[in-house]
Motif scaffolding. Structure first.
Motif, PDB file in Angstrom:
ATOM      1  N   ARG A  22      40.790  14.736  49.340  1.00 25.08           N
ATOM      2  CA  ARG A  22      42.153  14.872  48.843  1.00 25.08           C
ATOM      3  C   ARG A  22      43.133  15.337  49.919  1.00 25.08           C
ATOM      4  N   SER A  23      42.651  15.512  51.133  1.00 21.14           N
ATOM      5  CA  SER A  23      43.517  16.002  52.196  1.00 21.14           C
ATOM      6  C   SER A  23      44.504  14.929  52.651  1.00 21.14           C
ATOM      7  N   PRO A  24      45.634  15.331  53.260  1.00 25.45           N
ATOM      8  CA  PRO A  24      46.585  14.341  53.791  1.00 25.45           C
ATOM      9  C   PRO A  24      45.953  13.412  54.823  1.00 25.45           C
ATOM     10  N   ILE A  25      45.019  13.928  55.629  1.00 21.60           N
ATOM     11  CA  ILE A  25      44.367  13.086  56.635  1.00 21.60           C
ATOM     12  C   ILE A  25      43.517  12.016  55.953  1.00 21.60           C
ATOM     13  N   SER A  26      42.811  12.392  54.900  1.00 25.14           N
ATOM     14  CA  SER A  26      42.017  11.409  54.153  1.00 25.14           C
ATOM     15  C   SER A  26      42.910  10.342  53.550  1.00 25.14           C
ATOM     16  N   GLU A  27      44.077  10.734  53.097  1.00 27.60           N
ATOM     17  CA  GLU A  27      45.022   9.768  52.544  1.00 27.60           C
ATOM     18  C   GLU A  27      45.485   8.780  53.609  1.00 27.60           C
ATOM     19  N   GLN A  28      45.606   9.269  54.850  1.00 33.44           N
ATOM     20  CA  GLN A  28      45.971   8.370  55.950  1.00 33.44           C
ATOM     21  C   GLN A  28      44.927   7.286  56.136  1.00 33.44           C
ATOM     22  N   TYR A  29      43.653   7.691  56.071  1.00 35.28           N
ATOM     23  CA  TYR A  29      42.584   6.699  56.226  1.00 35.28           C
ATOM     24  C   TYR A  29      42.595   5.691  55.079  1.00 35.28           C
ATOM     25  N   ARG A  30      42.906   6.146  53.884  1.00 30.75           N
ATOM     26  CA  ARG A  30      42.989   5.202  52.763  1.00 30.75           C
ATOM     27  C   ARG A  30      44.158   4.239  52.945  1.00 30.75           C
ATOM     28  N   THR A  31      45.243   4.731  53.542  1.00 31.02           N
ATOM     29  CA  THR A  31      46.380   3.845  53.813  1.00 31.02           C
ATOM     30  C   THR A  31      46.014   2.811  54.865  1.00 31.02           C
ATOM     31  N   ILE A  32      45.267   3.220  55.893  1.00 30.40           N
ATOM     32  CA  ILE A  32      44.787   2.262  56.884  1.00 30.40           C
ATOM     33  C   ILE A  32      43.898   1.214  56.208  1.00 30.40           C
ATOM     34  N   ARG A  33      43.031   1.680  55.307  1.00 33.39           N
ATOM     35  CA  ARG A  33      42.177   0.748  54.559  1.00 33.39           C
ATOM     36  C   ARG A  33      43.016  -0.290  53.821  1.00 33.39           C
ATOM     37  N   THR A  34      44.051   0.165  53.145  1.00 32.12           N
ATOM     38  CA  THR A  34      44.930  -0.751  52.417  1.00 32.12           C
ATOM     39  C   THR A  34      45.608  -1.732  53.360  1.00 32.12           C
ATOM     40  N   ASN A  35      46.096  -1.228  54.485  1.00 34.36           N
ATOM     41  CA  ASN A  35      46.772  -2.104  55.445  1.00 34.36           C
ATOM     42  C   ASN A  35      45.818  -3.142  56.036  1.00 34.36           C
ATOM     43  N   LEU A  36      44.584  -2.768  56.247  1.00 36.14           N
ATOM     44  CA  LEU A  36      43.589  -3.729  56.732  1.00 36.14           C
ATOM     45  C   LEU A  36      43.362  -4.836  55.708  1.00 36.14           C
ATOM     46  N   LEU A  66      36.751   5.439  58.213  1.00 33.67           N
ATOM     47  CA  LEU A  66      37.078   4.169  57.571  1.00 33.67           C
ATOM     48  C   LEU A  66      35.895   3.655  56.762  1.00 33.67           C
ATOM     49  N   ALA A  67      34.706   3.770  57.312  1.00 37.72           N
ATOM     50  CA  ALA A  67      33.509   3.335  56.588  1.00 37.72           C
ATOM     51  C   ALA A  67      33.370   4.107  55.279  1.00 37.72           C
ATOM     52  N   ILE A  68      33.656   5.397  55.326  1.00 38.79           N
ATOM     53  CA  ILE A  68      33.545   6.228  54.130  1.00 38.79           C
ATOM     54  C   ILE A  68      34.578   5.823  53.080  1.00 38.79           C
ATOM     55  N   VAL A  69      35.838   5.621  53.488  1.00 42.02           N
ATOM     56  CA  VAL A  69      36.861   5.296  52.474  1.00 42.02           C
ATOM     57  C   VAL A  69      36.642   3.907  51.882  1.00 42.02           C
ATOM     58  N   PHE A  70      36.076   2.986  52.648  1.00 43.93           N
ATOM     59  CA  PHE A  70      35.733   1.693  52.059  1.00 43.93           C
ATOM     60  C   PHE A  70      34.593   1.856  51.050  1.00 43.93           C
ATOM     61  N   ALA A  71      33.607   2.695  51.371  1.00 44.64           N
ATOM     62  CA  ALA A  71      32.508   2.946  50.434  1.00 44.64           C
ATOM     63  C   ALA A  71      33.015   3.663  49.184  1.00 44.64           C
ATOM     64  N   GLN A  72      34.006   4.534  49.348  1.00 44.04           N
ATOM     65  CA  GLN A  72      34.584   5.231  48.190  1.00 44.04           C
ATOM     66  C   GLN A  72      35.323   4.275  47.265  1.00 44.04           C
ATOM     67  N   GLN A  73      35.614   3.089  47.754  1.00 46.46           N
ATOM     68  CA  GLN A  73      36.243   2.030  46.956  1.00 46.46           C
ATOM     69  C   GLN A  73      35.184   1.221  46.208  1.00 46.46           C
ATOM     70  N   GLU A  74      33.964   1.742  46.208  1.00 46.86           N
ATOM     71  CA  GLU A  74      32.814   1.131  45.532  1.00 46.86           C
ATOM     72  C   GLU A  74      32.407  -0.187  46.168  1.00 46.86           C
ATOM     73  N   LYS A  75      32.584  -0.274  47.478  1.00 41.68           N
ATOM     74  CA  LYS A  75      32.061  -1.404  48.232  1.00 41.68           C
ATOM     75  C   LYS A  75      30.729  -1.000  48.856  1.00 41.68           C
ATOM     76  N   LYS A  76      29.867  -1.991  49.050  1.00 42.10           N
ATOM     77  CA  LYS A  76      28.643  -1.747  49.809  1.00 42.10           C
ATOM     78  C   LYS A  76      28.969  -1.946  51.287  1.00 42.10           C
ATOM     79  N   VAL A  77      28.873  -0.883  52.055  1.00 43.61           N
ATOM     80  CA  VAL A  77      29.338  -0.877  53.439  1.00 43.61           C
ATOM     81  C   VAL A  77      28.181  -0.563  54.382  1.00 43.61           C
TER      82      VAL A  77
END
Length: 229
Positions: A22-36, A66-77
């Motif tokens: 829930r940290s701001p840094i984690s949110e940054q990684y999720r935003t990068i995930r979305t942009n990718l 990035l690998a973690i936030v993609f996995a948190q999206q319920e993807k197999k990474v």
């Protein structure tokens, strides 16, 4: 004891998306995930690599989170340590490196035998394995293409951590067999000429240059990072 404490603190910093999602840094990684995902909206993004212009630019922390936030999206990474010169993924995730990518590429074991499950749901690790004398040749081999094709049958996304693009040719070689590349640079460390040279080296590859992540930029209250080509 002090030395061990420092190691633990480094791991906390590296895996912020796991330890403090829930940290701001984690949110940054999720935003990068979305942009990718937007960057590849008209194409499949089954495989991608993360590289940097030079060393110590935050590449390995970026690829791990990035690998973690993609996995948190319920993807197999699958996170693959393709830096068979100075591997770090096994340190970050505290997994065994006596077997890994190099073991598979030289035919010592199968891909499935070399994999390690991480403690993040949906995320598996393929560490580098023993350091070989010819990393570039292994990454450019038919065996590497076969490993990628086999892995695509088991995972939604495969992410490769590769060496700095200005140091060796490994990232350029792998950029010709993955769907996209992400370049990491560090503010006040990576000079403009180096960043542009790294971008120029990746652009001729068959894969798409998905964007650039700029680390350690001084930010305003509501601005956390810059992302773009």
């Amino acid at each position: 004891m002090a030395k061990r404490k420092k190691l633990v603190n480094n791991n906390v910093r590296h895996l912020i998306t796991k330890l403090n999602p829930r940290s701001p840094i984690s949110e940054q990684y999720r935003t990068i995930r979305t942009n990718l995902q937007f960057a590849a909206v008209d194409e499949t993004l089954d495989t991608m690599l993360v590289t940097s212009a030079g060393p110590s630019e935050g590449k390995s922390s970026t690829v791990a989170n990035l690998a973690i936030v993609f996995a948190q999206q319920e993807k197999k990474v699958l996170l693959v340590d393709a830096d068979m010169r100075k591997p770090t993924v096994h340190y970050t995730f505290r997994v065994d490196n006596r077997r890994g990518l190099s073991s598979v590429l030289v035919g010592e074991m199968s891909l499935l035998e070399a994999l390690t499950k991480s403690d993040v749901d949906g995320l598996d690790i393929l560490s580098s394995g023993p350091i070989p004398p010819n990393p570039s040749e292994l990454l450019g081999s038919k065996a590497m293409k076969q490993v990628i094709e086999e892995a695509k049958g088991h995972y939604d996304l495969i992410i490769f951590d590769t060496p700095p693009v200005l140091a060796v040719t490994d990232a350029q070689i792998l950029a010709n067999v993955v769907d996209g590349s992400l370049l990491v640079v560090r503010s006040k460390q990576t000079d403009q000429d180096s960043a542009m040279k790294a971008k120029e080296l990746l652009e001729p590859a068959k894969s798409k240059l998905l964007g650039v992540v700029l680390n350690d930029r001084e930010v305003t209250k509501n601005q956390y990072y810059y992302y773009g080509e």
